[in-house]
Design an enzyme around this catalytic site. Structure first.
Site, PDB file in Angstrom:
ATOM      1  N   ASP A   1      23.470 -11.793   3.890  1.00 49.17           N
ATOM      2  CA  ASP A   1      23.677 -12.623   2.648  1.00 49.17           C
ATOM      3  C   ASP A   1      25.062 -13.057   2.485  1.00 49.17           C
ATOM      4  O   ASP A   1      25.839 -13.965   2.081  1.00 49.17           O
ATOM      5  CB  ASP A   1      22.789 -12.718   1.656  1.00 49.17           C
TER       6      ASP A   1
ATOM      7  N   MET B   1       9.156   4.636   4.655  1.00 51.28           N
ATOM      8  CA  MET B   1       9.332   3.703   5.055  1.00 51.28           C
ATOM      9  C   MET B   1      10.596   2.843   3.141  1.00 51.28           C
ATOM     10  O   MET B   1      11.160   2.094   3.184  1.00 51.28           O
ATOM     11  CB  MET B   1       7.746   2.982   3.847  1.00 51.28           C
ATOM     12  N   GLU B   2      10.624   3.870   2.814  1.00 45.61           N
ATOM     13  CA  GLU B   2      11.348   4.041   1.974  1.00 45.61           C
ATOM     14  C   GLU B   2      13.367   4.083   2.835  1.00 45.61           C
ATOM     15  O   GLU B   2      13.946   3.451   2.327  1.00 45.61           O
ATOM     16  CB  GLU B   2      11.782   5.317   0.731  1.00 45.61           C
TER      17      GLU B   2
ATOM     18  N   LEU C   1       0.974  -1.687   0.269  1.00 46.73           N
ATOM     19  CA  LEU C   1       0.254   0.196   0.054  1.00 46.73           C
ATOM     20  C   LEU C   1       0.915   1.181   0.037  1.00 46.73           C
ATOM     21  O   LEU C   1       0.515   2.444  -0.190  1.00 46.73           O
ATOM     22  CB  LEU C   1      -0.935   0.134   1.484  1.00 46.73           C
ATOM     23  N   CYS C   2       2.207   0.918  -0.195  1.00 49.24           N
ATOM     24  CA  CYS C   2       2.770   2.364  -0.424  1.00 49.24           C
ATOM     25  C   CYS C   2       3.174   3.229  -1.325  1.00 49.24           C
ATOM     26  O   CYS C   2       2.802   1.894  -3.256  1.00 49.24           O
ATOM     27  CB  CYS C   2       4.759   1.902  -0.020  1.00 49.24           C
ATOM     28  N   HIS C   3       3.156   4.421  -1.731  1.00 48.69           N
ATOM     29  CA  HIS C   3       2.847   5.420  -2.992  1.00 48.69           C
ATOM     30  C   HIS C   3       4.006   4.580  -3.886  1.00 48.69           C
ATOM     31  O   HIS C   3       5.081   4.688  -2.942  1.00 48.69           O
ATOM     32  CB  HIS C   3       2.614   6.624  -2.727  1.00 48.69           C
TER      33      HIS C   3
END
Length: 226
Positions: free
Chosen positions: A196, A181-182, A143-145
């Site tokens: 990793d 969020m970014e 739901l992020c733009h």
């Protein structure tokens, strides 16, 4: 009886057969005279101003103001998930800074510090991965733009005290919604990349403390973690 009334009370109001007393008589005398008058006239006099008290107002319930910040914006009135419509918002410069920590352990820490990990330069690869992750946030978080980022910074620092890699990410844009969020996606992807790159040397590596440190811009203004 009437002589008693005249001697005790300076004024007697006569209206509709009811008796009302002036304020000069004591309350116990008024009560006694009320009884006498009821026996004579057959009904009680109207209430005396001395005995009157202001009517009690019912207690009004106290309602706490609803905290608008507690409302979940990604759900509609029926509780279904939705994407927020940001079209009415104004453009502004928005910045977010996030961080996380990757606990390597002493053995892996020494290998990373000396650039002896078999896959190559851990810190450089994780830095590029973090920047790439920030640009892919809307593909990862449903739901992020889709935001046009103007700048992404990812820094990785070795911390000898706890044999860890400290990661800080910053995202910047000018637009209608924030870039928290970014920034958090950048540090999370960088941390996963460190794991990793190093997992062949140890499975005990732990990614921890992914969190927002600062944001600015938009209607809610600036915020920083204490």
């Amino acid at each position: 009886m009437m002589s008693i009334f005249r001697s005790v009370l300076p004024r007697v109001a006569r209206s509709n057969g009811l008796k009302c007393f002036s304020s000069g008589a004591p309350s116990d005398t008024i009560a006694e005279l009320n009884k006498e008058m009821e026996s004579i006239f057959g009904e009680s006099p109207s209430p005396s101003p001395l005995d009157s008290s202001p009517p009690q107002q019912p207690a009004q319930p106290v309602y706490e103001a609803e905290d608008s910040q507690s409302v979940l914006t990604h759900t509609d009135s029926s509780g279904q998930a939705k994407m927020v419509d940001i079209s009415p918002k104004k453009d502004s410069k928005r910045v977010a800074i996030a961080s996380c920590r990757v606990l390597l352990g002493q053995k892996v820490f020494n290998l990373v510090a000396s650039n002896e990990i078999a896959k190559g330069d851990v810190l450089t690869v994780a830095k590029i991965a973090g920047i790439t992750g920030a640009k892919q946030t809307s593909n990862l978080i449903p739901l992020c733009h889709n935001i046009n980022l103007s700048h992404v910074r990812v820094d990785l620092t070795l911390n000898e005290e706890d044999s860890s890699v400290v990661i800080e990410g910053e995202a910047t844009t000018t637009g209608k919604t924030g870039v928290e969020m970014e920034a958090m996606t950048a540090v999370a992807i960088a941390g996963l990349t460190v794991y990793d790159m190093c997992k062949a040397a140890s499975k005990d590596i732990c990614i921890t403390d992914v969190c927002l440190q600062h944001k600015s811009g938009g209607k809610s203004g600036s915020w920083s973690r204490n």
